[in-house]
Design a protein around this motif. Sequence first.
Motif, PDB file in Angstrom:
ATOM      1  N   ARG A 216      41.781  62.388  24.029  1.00 55.57           N
ATOM      2  CA  ARG A 216      41.500  63.004  22.737  1.00 55.57           C
ATOM      3  C   ARG A 216      40.025  63.363  22.556  1.00 55.57           C
ATOM      4  NH1 ARG A 216      44.636  58.598  19.183  1.00 55.57           N
ATOM      5  NH2 ARG A 216      43.929  57.325  20.967  1.00 55.57           N
ATOM      6  N   SER A 217      39.139  62.599  23.123  1.00 54.81           N
ATOM      7  CA  SER A 217      37.707  62.858  22.961  1.00 54.81           C
ATOM      8  C   SER A 217      37.100  63.515  24.179  1.00 54.81           C
ATOM      9  CB  SER A 217      36.972  61.543  22.656  1.00 54.81           C
ATOM     10  OG  SER A 217      37.429  60.983  21.445  1.00 54.81           O
ATOM     11  N   GLY A 218      37.935  63.895  25.130  1.00 50.64           N
ATOM     12  CA  GLY A 218      37.449  64.513  26.354  1.00 50.64           C
ATOM     13  C   GLY A 218      37.238  63.483  27.440  1.00 50.64           C
ATOM     14  N   ARG A 219      37.698  63.830  28.649  1.00 42.99           N
ATOM     15  CA  ARG A 219      37.578  62.915  29.781  1.00 42.99           C
ATOM     16  C   ARG A 219      37.367  63.712  31.056  1.00 42.99           C
ATOM     17  NH1 ARG A 219      39.368  60.346  34.038  1.00 42.99           N
ATOM     18  NH2 ARG A 219      39.410  58.059  34.139  1.00 42.99           N
ATOM     19  N   ALA A 220      36.464  63.241  31.904  1.00 44.48           N
ATOM     20  CA  ALA A 220      36.288  63.841  33.215  1.00 44.48           C
ATOM     21  C   ALA A 220      37.552  63.618  34.037  1.00 44.48           C
ATOM     22  CB  ALA A 220      35.084  63.234  33.919  1.00 44.48           C
ATOM     23  N   LEU A 221      38.000  64.649  34.739  1.00 47.46           N
ATOM     24  CA  LEU A 221      39.241  64.560  35.507  1.00 47.46           C
ATOM     25  C   LEU A 221      39.043  63.997  36.914  1.00 47.46           C
ATOM     26  CD1 LEU A 221      41.032  67.879  34.486  1.00 47.46           C
ATOM     27  CD2 LEU A 221      41.680  65.538  33.875  1.00 47.46           C
ATOM     28  N   ALA A 222      37.813  63.781  37.339  1.00 49.21           N
ATOM     29  CA  ALA A 222      37.563  63.218  38.670  1.00 49.21           C
ATOM     30  C   ALA A 222      38.307  61.903  38.828  1.00 49.21           C
ATOM     31  CB  ALA A 222      36.066  63.006  38.877  1.00 49.21           C
ATOM     32  N   GLY A 223      39.152  61.819  39.856  1.00 46.59           N
ATOM     33  CA  GLY A 223      39.900  60.600  40.138  1.00 46.59           C
ATOM     34  C   GLY A 223      41.140  60.387  39.293  1.00 46.59           C
ATOM     35  N   LEU A 224      41.447  61.317  38.403  1.00 52.63           N
ATOM     36  CA  LEU A 224      42.613  61.166  37.523  1.00 52.63           C
ATOM     37  C   LEU A 224      43.685  62.177  37.892  1.00 52.63           C
ATOM     38  CD1 LEU A 224      43.963  59.835  35.054  1.00 52.63           C
ATOM     39  CD2 LEU A 224      42.817  61.551  33.626  1.00 52.63           C
ATOM     40  N   ALA A 225      44.854  61.696  38.312  1.00 52.95           N
ATOM     41  CA  ALA A 225      46.011  62.545  38.605  1.00 52.95           C
ATOM     42  C   ALA A 225      46.940  62.518  37.402  1.00 52.95           C
ATOM     43  CB  ALA A 225      46.740  62.053  39.847  1.00 52.95           C
ATOM     44  N   LEU A 226      47.333  63.698  36.940  1.00 50.51           N
ATOM     45  CA  LEU A 226      48.179  63.803  35.764  1.00 50.51           C
ATOM     46  C   LEU A 226      49.446  64.585  36.065  1.00 50.51           C
ATOM     47  CD1 LEU A 226      45.551  64.773  33.013  1.00 50.51           C
ATOM     48  CD2 LEU A 226      46.681  62.556  33.250  1.00 50.51           C
ATOM     49  N   ASP A 227      50.561  64.090  35.597  1.00 50.34           N
ATOM     50  CA  ASP A 227      51.794  64.852  35.374  1.00 50.34           C
ATOM     51  C   ASP A 227      52.447  64.175  34.186  1.00 50.34           C
ATOM     52  OD1 ASP A 227      53.875  66.563  35.448  1.00 50.34           O
ATOM     53  OD2 ASP A 227      54.606  66.029  37.434  1.00 50.34           O
ATOM     54  N   ASP A 228      51.783  64.298  33.031  1.00 46.89           N
ATOM     55  CA  ASP A 228      52.014  63.422  31.894  1.00 46.89           C
ATOM     56  C   ASP A 228      52.274  64.208  30.628  1.00 46.89           C
ATOM     57  OD1 ASP A 228      50.733  60.357  32.625  1.00 46.89           O
ATOM     58  OD2 ASP A 228      50.162  62.027  33.920  1.00 46.89           O
ATOM     59  N   GLY A 229      53.211  63.693  29.817  1.00 49.18           N
ATOM     60  CA  GLY A 229      53.534  64.297  28.543  1.00 49.18           C
ATOM     61  C   GLY A 229      52.848  63.578  27.395  1.00 49.18           C
ATOM     62  N   TYR A 230      52.507  64.357  26.358  1.00 49.64           N
ATOM     63  CA  TYR A 230      51.846  63.816  25.166  1.00 49.64           C
ATOM     64  C   TYR A 230      52.520  64.375  23.918  1.00 49.64           C
ATOM     65  CZ  TYR A 230      47.995  62.185  28.103  1.00 49.64           C
ATOM     66  OH  TYR A 230      47.253  61.536  29.060  1.00 49.64           O
ATOM     67  N   THR A 231      52.560  63.540  22.875  1.00 51.57           N
ATOM     68  CA  THR A 231      53.068  63.984  21.581  1.00 51.57           C
ATOM     69  C   THR A 231      52.236  63.340  20.483  1.00 51.57           C
ATOM     70  OG1 THR A 231      55.078  64.356  20.280  1.00 51.57           O
ATOM     71  CG2 THR A 231      54.847  62.195  21.346  1.00 51.57           C
ATOM     72  N   ASP A 232      52.674  63.450  19.224  1.00 50.02           N
ATOM     73  CA  ASP A 232      51.845  63.076  18.079  1.00 50.02           C
ATOM     74  C   ASP A 232      50.507  63.790  18.209  1.00 50.02           C
ATOM     75  OD1 ASP A 232      53.826  61.423  16.996  1.00 50.02           O
ATOM     76  OD2 ASP A 232      53.170  59.731  18.216  1.00 50.02           O
ATOM     77  N   LEU A 233      50.587  65.102  18.261  1.00 48.53           N
ATOM     78  CA  LEU A 233      49.435  65.943  18.547  1.00 48.53           C
ATOM     79  C   LEU A 233      48.590  66.150  17.295  1.00 48.53           C
ATOM     80  CD1 LEU A 233      51.338  68.633  20.657  1.00 48.53           C
ATOM     81  CD2 LEU A 233      50.172  66.564  21.486  1.00 48.53           C
ATOM     82  N   GLU A 234      47.293  66.072  17.454  1.00 47.46           N
ATOM     83  CA  GLU A 234      46.362  66.287  16.348  1.00 47.46           C
ATOM     84  C   GLU A 234      46.135  67.789  16.185  1.00 47.46           C
ATOM     85  OE1 GLU A 234      42.943  64.024  17.423  1.00 47.46           O
ATOM     86  OE2 GLU A 234      44.063  62.142  17.570  1.00 47.46           O
ATOM     87  N   ARG A 235      46.290  68.278  14.967  1.00 50.56           N
ATOM     88  CA  ARG A 235      46.248  69.717  14.712  1.00 50.56           C
ATOM     89  C   ARG A 235      45.191  70.062  13.661  1.00 50.56           C
ATOM     90  NH1 ARG A 235      50.821  72.113  16.898  1.00 50.56           N
ATOM     91  NH2 ARG A 235      52.399  70.611  17.604  1.00 50.56           N
ATOM     92  N   GLY A 236      44.725  71.292  13.725  1.00 47.83           N
ATOM     93  CA  GLY A 236      43.797  71.787  12.736  1.00 47.83           C
ATOM     94  C   GLY A 236      44.508  72.253  11.484  1.00 47.83           C
ATOM     95  N   GLU A 237      43.740  72.780  10.537  1.00 45.07           N
ATOM     96  CA  GLU A 237      44.315  73.250   9.281  1.00 45.07           C
ATOM     97  C   GLU A 237      45.298  74.386   9.491  1.00 45.07           C
ATOM     98  OE1 GLU A 237      41.222  74.193   6.566  1.00 45.07           O
ATOM     99  OE2 GLU A 237      40.500  72.120   6.395  1.00 45.07           O
ATOM    100  N   ASP A 238      45.158  75.124  10.593  1.00 48.80           N
ATOM    101  CA  ASP A 238      46.086  76.217  10.887  1.00 48.80           C
ATOM    102  C   ASP A 238      47.365  75.741  11.567  1.00 48.80           C
ATOM    103  OD1 ASP A 238      45.066  75.521  13.347  1.00 48.80           O
ATOM    104  OD2 ASP A 238      44.266  77.505  13.834  1.00 48.80           O
TER     105      ASP A 238
END
Length: 315
Positions: A216-238
């Motif tokens: 959520r706050s940004g993360r370096a991807l070095a060393g991180l393998a992802l095939d991952d789902g996320y929900t409860d997404l934070e959205r803007g006013e739009d």
Amino acid sequence: MATPQPDPPARDTRHDTGRDSGQDAVTIAAGDYRATAVLAGGGLSTLTHGGVDLVRGTPPGQVVTAGRGQVLLPWPNRIRDGKYRFAGADQQLALSEPARHNAIHGLVRWCTWQVVEQAPDAVTLGYRLAAQRGYPWTLDVRTRYAVSPAGLEVRIAATNRSADAVPFAVGMHPYLDVGCSLDRAMLTLPGATHQLVGDRKLPTGTEPASGEHDLRSGRALAGLALDDGYTDLERGEDGHVVVRLEGPDRAVELWADEAFPWLQAYTGDDLPEQARLSLAVEPMTAPADAFNSGTDLVVLQPGETWAGSFGIRAG
């Protein structure tokens, strides 16, 4: 017994530019943005800003690998053993991911779509998904690609043309490109809940996003393998959720509206010769195996239309 279906709708040629119906792709442009959509699968092949690639796609006429830019419908991700039960009837889909004994990524990504409408800055592609074994219902699908000085917007719509209710989910699979290995990139993905999966990449539960999976706050991807789902997404006013991939020299963002409550991120570590060169960010209406779990599964009534939009822009 299959329900008789209406004849396919006539092609709308009001905005056609007279291009040959045998074309493989359509290119649209506005401002600094230029995009190419392909009729094979109805997906996104290229997107550039000022001549710089924002996605890593497959050139028109070539076989798409790793689902690059494809429309994933009437389900994204996987269905366990290709089996599910809906409205009291058992269904069996072809095992399109035989190594894991799953049905994967829907039924339209290898089909030939048609140009429905076309303008210099937008094109709508359409396909009628016919009732078939494992999915005995008919859907009319439209995907509209439009570019403007604000970037690319993709609107997907599906209408139930059957006499009965149908189970439905959709996703799309663009690979974001920032011109460097993901080991030099930073990812921000504002999802509060992380999906757990087993060795067949099927869901086993969820957990609060934490540690290396809290993006959520940004993360370096070095060393991180992802095939991952996320929900409860934070959205803007739009109502939009925004994912940002940032490299040393440039960034790209993907946004999705509230029709897409899930995002999947995939670093492609198991892709031969293409591992970690780009990041798949997949807006989805439901997670893997939703036809069995029912999680966020859309049930379209006869004549009902679902629609949702997402977009990509230079960061």
